[in-house]
Design a protein around this motif. Structure first.
Motif, PDB file in Angstrom:
ATOM      1  N   MET A 184       2.419  -1.348  -0.516  1.00 29.68           N
ATOM      2  CA  MET A 184       2.497   0.065  -0.122  1.00 29.68           C
ATOM      3  C   MET A 184       1.766   0.220   1.200  1.00 29.68           C
ATOM      4  N   ASN A 185       2.472   0.792   2.217  1.00 28.74           N
ATOM      5  CA  ASN A 185       1.919   0.835   3.564  1.00 28.74           C
ATOM      6  C   ASN A 185       1.445   2.224   3.958  1.00 28.74           C
ATOM      7  N   GLU A 186       2.260   3.248   3.643  1.00 26.78           N
ATOM      8  CA  GLU A 186       1.920   4.580   4.146  1.00 26.78           C
ATOM      9  C   GLU A 186       2.524   5.661   3.259  1.00 26.78           C
TER      10      GLU A 186
ATOM     11  N   GLY B 252      -2.514  -1.194   6.288  1.00 30.25           N
ATOM     12  CA  GLY B 252      -1.788   0.059   6.395  1.00 30.25           C
ATOM     13  C   GLY B 252      -2.672   1.275   6.097  1.00 30.25           C
ATOM     14  N   LYS B 253      -2.142   2.478   6.442  1.00 28.70           N
ATOM     15  CA  LYS B 253      -2.892   3.721   6.203  1.00 28.70           C
ATOM     16  C   LYS B 253      -3.145   3.970   4.712  1.00 28.70           C
ATOM     17  N   LYS B 254      -2.214   3.511   3.906  1.00 28.21           N
ATOM     18  CA  LYS B 254      -2.265   3.804   2.460  1.00 28.21           C
ATOM     19  C   LYS B 254      -3.518   3.216   1.805  1.00 28.21           C
ATOM     20  N   TYR B 255      -4.012   2.091   2.331  1.00 23.06           N
ATOM     21  CA  TYR B 255      -5.130   1.399   1.680  1.00 23.06           C
ATOM     22  C   TYR B 255      -6.359   2.305   1.572  1.00 23.06           C
TER      23      TYR B 255
ATOM     24  N   THR C 137      10.581  -2.928   6.714  1.00 21.26           N
ATOM     25  CA  THR C 137      10.081  -1.623   6.281  1.00 21.26           C
ATOM     26  C   THR C 137      11.176  -0.835   5.560  1.00 21.26           C
ATOM     27  N   TYR C 138      10.772  -0.269   4.392  1.00 21.25           N
ATOM     28  CA  TYR C 138      11.685   0.578   3.612  1.00 21.25           C
ATOM     29  C   TYR C 138      10.997   1.921   3.315  1.00 21.25           C
ATOM     30  N   GLN C 139      11.815   2.955   3.294  1.00 19.13           N
ATOM     31  CA  GLN C 139      11.310   4.290   2.921  1.00 19.13           C
ATOM     32  C   GLN C 139      11.809   4.626   1.505  1.00 19.13           C
TER      33      GLN C 139
ATOM     34  N   GLN D 275       7.284   7.528   0.704  1.00 14.81           N
ATOM     35  CA  GLN D 275       6.310   6.492   1.065  1.00 14.81           C
ATOM     36  C   GLN D 275       7.015   5.315   1.770  1.00 14.81           C
ATOM     37  N   LYS D 276       6.200   4.549   2.523  1.00 17.57           N
ATOM     38  CA  LYS D 276       6.709   3.340   3.176  1.00 17.57           C
ATOM     39  C   LYS D 276       6.245   2.108   2.412  1.00 17.57           C
TER      40      LYS D 276
END
Length: 620
Positions: free
Chosen positions: A611-613, A535-538, A572-574, A599-600
């Protein structure tokens, strides 16, 4: 044995004629016998009167001789020196007073006045020898200079020391003997003090009174010795005293003694008062009949903290008497908040308001708020509208308030009376959104309350409530709820969410704390297990951690509130949260800031969360 009367030749026993000149010895013998008889003839008896005269003359001679010797003994200068030494060693003030003399008519010598002299030599016994040795040297000097008519000039010579006590020849006594005295030298003192009417005394005897400020006067003569000097000033507030033990032994010079009293003029800071208010000043519990609102400066008093003052004032809400304040400086600030009665009133009002505010937020109405000003009620209504607009709900309990007593300050702002106090308030609470199940958590909030006195209603009302950074005092008072009431929003349609949302909310909280730990430890691996590597968060998390480490910035997560967990699809959860951080910079400064973060979170194939994004983060 016989001799010839004519020629002196020796005659043999029984010879009739002298073998030398032929003189008839018989005739000579007859004459000798007659002469012998004449010599041994009995004397005439002495008359009784003559005997008495002779005896009287003899006795008088003996008495006169004895008297002379006695007088010589008692007037001997060396004996006088010995007696003086013994009196000093024994501390015999009576004998010392008898032996000492002075040529100063103003210097009185008595058993009382020589006490300081005797005390000095008791304290310095080694100096007794020095004093006596000097007197003995003077005695020897006098013996060796008998041709001088007076000893008055002896002691100016280089070879003889002039001492505290000197041996002086002073005419004749009893007609026959030289008279010697032990003459003590006088000393003078100059005493200075700072307050008019200060009484000055030496050895318990009053010697003068200051007739002006910064007074200085010379007093004397005194005998050399140790003295207790005292300065005393009686005022309406306190008896100022100063005692000193001084040594006056340097004869021929004036000793300067500082007897300045440690008192100051003190000003009561009444700027926070309404100038029309009548007040009374108390010093150590005594009403000193001064209105500090009109005459704020008084004194002299001690400023070492040993004296205390307080003020009693008649105020719109009643008579208030402040707590006692130590006088430790020349200015004392009066805080009406340091009154126990007023503290109780203010504290109880804050407690009541805290419960009424929760009732308003959860009911959607400020009608039941009785402890707030109109301005504060408007703020409450605005907050209710905001919560309703965001569909944020509340459930919680008010547990109690800890008041920082020293922070309570009351003053007049020119129009009305205001009070301010810092507190720490404790709740069991949760804020949640539609569809969420509230999970109550203990929460502590530092706040500062401002109250104003409403003269129309005759009560203190809450004007504002703001967040604060806390207080630094142990002088606190706690008022806790024995049976806390539960308040919950009643104007919304709150729904219970599923267990999965709760699990995700807890996961996000854990992640946020792990993120801070990774930054502070400069170790990305601490937070890495919480991230979706695809994911982008990484990469964003890795770069952000490195950036803060390079800048020397560390973080503290002060609070996190999960506001919403929203399902986007099956995996997926927000998650929306409100986060409060304290940022610490390398230069020692810090900053507290709050963010709304969206966050996603992805559910991984093994069922774990990651944590994805980061969708958005907005500073609040």
């Amino acid at each position: 044995m016989l001799f010839c009367k004519e020629c002196g030749a020796q005659l043999k026993e029984g010879a009739a004629f002298c073998p030398s000149c032929g003189t008839n010895v018989k005739t000579h013998e007859s004459e000798r016998i007659d002469q012998t008889r004449q010599q041994i003839a009995p004397a005439k008896k002495m008359s009784k009167k003559k005997k008495l005269v002779i005896a009287g003359i003899s006795a008088a001679v003996v008495i006169l001789f004895g008297a002379y010797k006695v007088g010589e003994h008692f007037t001997d200068k060396n004996r006088k020196i010995e007696n003086f030494e013994m009196a000093l060693i024994e501390g015999n003030t009576e004998n010392v007073a008898k032996l000492l003399n002075t040529n100063d008519p103003q210097l009185k010598i008595s058993e009382t006045t020589v006490k300081g002299f005797v005390d000095y030599y008791k304290k310095h016994p080694n100096e007794v020898n020095e004093l006596i040795n000097n007197l003995q040297d003077q005695s020897t000097y006098i013996d060796n200079n008998t041709n001088k008519k007076s000893t008055s000039s002896f002691f100016s010579e280089d070879d003889l020391k002039n001492g505290v006590v000197n041996l002086k020849k002073d005419g004749k006594t009893w007609l026959f003997y030289d008279n010697y005295t032990l003459e003590v030298e006088e000393v003078y003192v100059s005493i200075s003090t700072n307050y008019k009417n200060t009484q000055l005394s030496i050895a318990g005897k009053e010697i003068g009174k200051a007739d002006k400020k910064n007074f200085e006067q010379t007093y004397g003569p005194f005998l050399p010795g140790i003295y207790k000097v005292e300065a005393k000033l009686k005022t309406d507030f306190v008896d100022l005293k100063k005692k000193r033990e001084v040594t006056l032994i340097d004869v021929g010079s004036k000793v300067n003694i500082d007897m300045y009293l440690e008192g100051e003029e003190v000003t009561v800071d009444m700027e926070s008062f309404d100038p029309t208010i009548k007040a009374e000043l108390f010093i150590d519990g005594k009403d000193v009949k001064i209105n500090p609102n009109e005459n704020p400066t008084f004194g002299p008093v001690l400023t070492d903290g040993s004296m205390k003052l307080n003020v009693e004032a008649t105020l719109p809400w009643g008579k208030v008497k402040t707590n006692e304040i130590p006088i430790s400086s020349s200015e004392v600030e009066i805080n009406l908040g340091q009154s126990k009665d007023l503290q109780e009133t203010i504290f109880n009002q804050v407690v009541s308001y805290s419960k009424e505010a929760l009732e308003a937020y959860t009911s959607g109405s400020a009608d039941k708020v009785t402890t707030a000003t109109n301005r504060n009620k408007e703020d409450i209504l605005e907050r209710i509208e905001y919560l309703q607009y965001r569909e944020e709900y509340y459930k919680g309990q008010y547990l109690g308030t800890t008041f920082a007593i020293d922070s309570l300050n009351v003053e007049y702002n020119g129009e009305q009376w205001e009070a301010e106090v810092e507190v720490l308030q404790t709740y069991n609470e949760a804020e949640y959104y539609e569809g969420e199940t509230p999970q109550l958590e203990k929460n502590e909030v530092n706040r500062v309350y401002t109250l104003v006195y409403n003269e129309e209603n005759k009560k203190w009302l809450i004007e504002t409530m703001d967040y604060s950074y806390g207080y630094g005092t142990d002088n606190v008072k706690e008022i806790n709820e024995k049976e806390p009431k539960t308040y919950q929003t009643s104007w919304g349609n709150s729904k219970i969410t599923d267990d999965k949302s709760q699990q995700i909310a807890s996961f996000v909280e854990e992640y946020m704390y792990a993120s801070v730990d990774a930054i502070n430890a400069e170790n990305f691996s601490i937070v890495e297990p919480y991230l979706d590597s695809s994911g982008k968060k990484y990469n964003e998390q890795k770069e952000y951690t490195a950036y803060l480490n390079e800048k020397g910035i560390t973080e503290e997560l002060l609070n996190i509130e999960i506001k919403e967990v929203k399902k986007l699809d099956d995996t997926t959860y927000q998650v929306t949260s409100l986060d409060e951080y304290k940022l610490m910079y390398s230069d020692g400064t810090d900053k507290t800031t709050s963010f709304k973060t969206v966050q996603k979170v992805k559910i991984q194939s093994d069922g774990s969360f990651a944590m994805n994004e980061l969708i958005s983060t907005d500073e609040q």
